[in-house]
Design a protein around this motif. Structure first.
Motif, PDB file in Angstrom:
ATOM      1  N   THR A 323       0.821  -1.254  -0.078  1.00  0.00           N
ATOM      2  CA  THR A 323      -0.125   0.179   0.047  1.00  0.00           C
ATOM      3  C   THR A 323       1.025   1.276  -0.108  1.00  0.00           C
ATOM      4  O   THR A 323       1.910   1.389   0.631  1.00  0.00           O
ATOM      5  CB  THR A 323      -0.723   0.074   1.208  1.00  0.00           C
ATOM      6  N   VAL A 324       0.637   2.304  -0.721  1.00  0.00           N
ATOM      7  CA  VAL A 324       1.160   3.674  -0.791  1.00  0.00           C
ATOM      8  C   VAL A 324       1.079   4.078   0.540  1.00  0.00           C
ATOM      9  O   VAL A 324       1.926   4.986   0.789  1.00  0.00           O
ATOM     10  CB  VAL A 324       0.471   4.553  -1.745  1.00  0.00           C
ATOM     11  N   GLU A 325       0.206   3.838   1.605  1.00  0.00           N
ATOM     12  CA  GLU A 325       0.343   4.075   2.951  1.00  0.00           C
ATOM     13  C   GLU A 325       1.448   3.898   3.726  1.00  0.00           C
ATOM     14  O   GLU A 325       1.828   4.746   4.745  1.00  0.00           O
ATOM     15  CB  GLU A 325      -0.961   3.887   3.617  1.00  0.00           C
ATOM     16  N   ARG A 326       2.174   2.914   3.339  1.00  0.00           N
ATOM     17  CA  ARG A 326       3.562   2.607   4.034  1.00  0.00           C
ATOM     18  C   ARG A 326       4.630   3.036   3.249  1.00  0.00           C
ATOM     19  O   ARG A 326       4.926   2.995   1.902  1.00  0.00           O
ATOM     20  CB  ARG A 326       3.650   0.876   4.216  1.00  0.00           C
ATOM     21  N   PRO A 327       5.642   3.595   4.297  1.00  0.00           N
ATOM     22  CA  PRO A 327       6.536   4.510   3.638  1.00  0.00           C
ATOM     23  C   PRO A 327       7.854   3.671   3.047  1.00  0.00           C
ATOM     24  O   PRO A 327       8.595   3.954   2.207  1.00  0.00           O
ATOM     25  CB  PRO A 327       7.036   5.357   4.681  1.00  0.00           C
ATOM     26  N   TRP A 328       7.919   2.477   3.753  1.00  0.00           N
ATOM     27  CA  TRP A 328       8.838   1.589   3.256  1.00  0.00           C
ATOM     28  C   TRP A 328       8.348   0.229   2.880  1.00  0.00           C
ATOM     29  O   TRP A 328       7.169  -0.209   3.430  1.00  0.00           O
ATOM     30  CB  TRP A 328       9.936   1.379   4.089  1.00  0.00           C
ATOM     31  N   CYS A 329       9.042  -0.811   2.179  1.00  0.00           N
ATOM     32  CA  CYS A 329       8.525  -2.190   1.878  1.00  0.00           C
ATOM     33  C   CYS A 329       8.394  -3.160   2.936  1.00  0.00           C
ATOM     34  O   CYS A 329       9.466  -3.334   3.318  1.00  0.00           O
ATOM     35  CB  CYS A 329       9.449  -2.502   0.542  1.00  0.00           C
TER      36      CYS A 329
END
Length: 350
Positions: A323-329
């Motif tokens: 999700t784009v809401e999470r800043p890293w993988c």
């Protein structure tokens, strides 16, 4: 000598061997040019009631509500096509069942999308986006079934199928709850870990309904999006013994509802892997004091997460989608914990 089954009209099929089994019956291949299988149920609690149940489902196959459910390619439901009985022997030896579509021609077993090893072998192109699509497809199908008056009652991975694009199909239609005219054919089955709390622990199972199906749907969606993790997994944080998923359900032990209620291994996917709107739906689904989200709500929310701009590919590995809401993988984080549940590049060592 192999088994042979016959229909009431005298049509005969030769069975080619057992390919599966469940809590009530056995599934066999059928020697036919079409992709067909046969399910035989040797010892139903009430044989006459079982024959009547299957006969009504076969008849409903031609009704408008069911025609709509069975439209499209590939077919999404392994619906009973014709009632059959084994041939030969005495009347007491014969076994009832039905012929249905062989879902293997278009799908993989649903559990193959839930475990990393099976996913890499059987669905190698699957990403978190595929899991989102499968969750939305399952919610859509369940919502359609509810709108037509069916309750699945025993919604679980073993009854489901999925393809490489995330389309979902369903089997074991003969265990559903449905009506035919004024007659109610009650659902009988329930599976630990996929049973709503109101149906757990009673000597006589409370009949299934759309709300109990919606609980099982939320469990399955959680497993899809959290690399197979059951939402009620975990050792009781109060030091008590772990007994079962159902025990955790009854006592509200669920990380997404209360982070302090269970202990999970550090290899478990992080809770913040989920978009906020989906996390809110999970909390509502698993908190007894709140209204449980219906399948149509899940479909809307899951479809919204598939919209352009809502998913992001990892800069290190483009097959790590999140999700784009999470800043890293999150999948790279999992790999660092030696618990990689994301897709690997072709040829990468396991």
């Amino acid at each position: 000598m192999g088994l042979t089954v016959t229909s009431g009209s005298g049509r005969t099929w030769r069975l080619t061997g057992q390919i599966g089994s469940g809590s009530e019956g056995f599934v066999y291949g059928v020697d036919d040019a079409r992709p067909l299988v046969a399910k035989l149920v040797p010892d139903p609690p009430d044989p006459e009631a079982y024959r009547r149940r299957v006969a009504r489902l076969v008849r409903q196959r031609r009704e408008p509500r069911t025609v709509g459910l069975l439209s499209g390619t590939p077919v999404r439901l392994a619906w009973p096509m014709v009632v059959v009985r084994t041939a030969g022997g005495t009347e007491a030896d014969r076994v009832d069942g039905y012929v249905m579509t062989d879902m293997r021609y278009a799908y993989e077993p649903f559990p193959h999308l839930l475990t990393a090893s099976a996913r890499r072998d059987r669905l190698p192109g699957a990403t978190w986006e595929t899991a989102l699509r499968a969750a939305a497809s399952l919610a859509r199908l369940l919502g359609e079934l509810h709108s037509e008056g069916y309750a699945v009652g025993d919604l679980k991975p073993d009854n489901l199928w999925v393809d490489a694009t995330g389309r979902v199909g369903m089997a074991d239609v003969d265990s559903w709850q449905f009506t035919d005219g004024r007659e109610v054919f009650p659902g009988r089955m329930r599976t630990p870990g996929y049973t709503a709390p109101e149906r757990i622990g009673t000597p006589t199972a409370r009949p299934p309904d759309p709300a109990s199906d919606d609980f099982a749907l939320a469990v399955l969606v959680h497993q899809l999006l959290m690399a197979g993790l059951h939402p009620f997994a975990g050792h009781p944080a109060d030091g008590g013994d772990y007994l079962s998923y159902d025990d955790n359900v009854l006592h509200g032990r669920c990380r997404i509802v209360d982070r302090t209620s269970v202990l999970l291994p550090r290899t478990a996917p992080p809770a913040d892997l989920l978009p906020r709107r989906l996390a809110e739906l999970f909390r509502a689904a698993f908190t007894g004091s709140l209204r449980r989200p219906a399948a149509v709500e899940w479909e809307r929310a899951l479809t919204a997460e598939l919209a352009p701009g809502r998913l992001k590919a990892c800069a290190v590995d483009s097959r790590h989608v999140h999700t784009v809401e999470r800043p890293w993988c999150p999948w790279c984080d999992q790999a660092e914990r030696a618990a990689d549940s994301g897709p690997r590049r072709p040829g990468e060592a396991r």
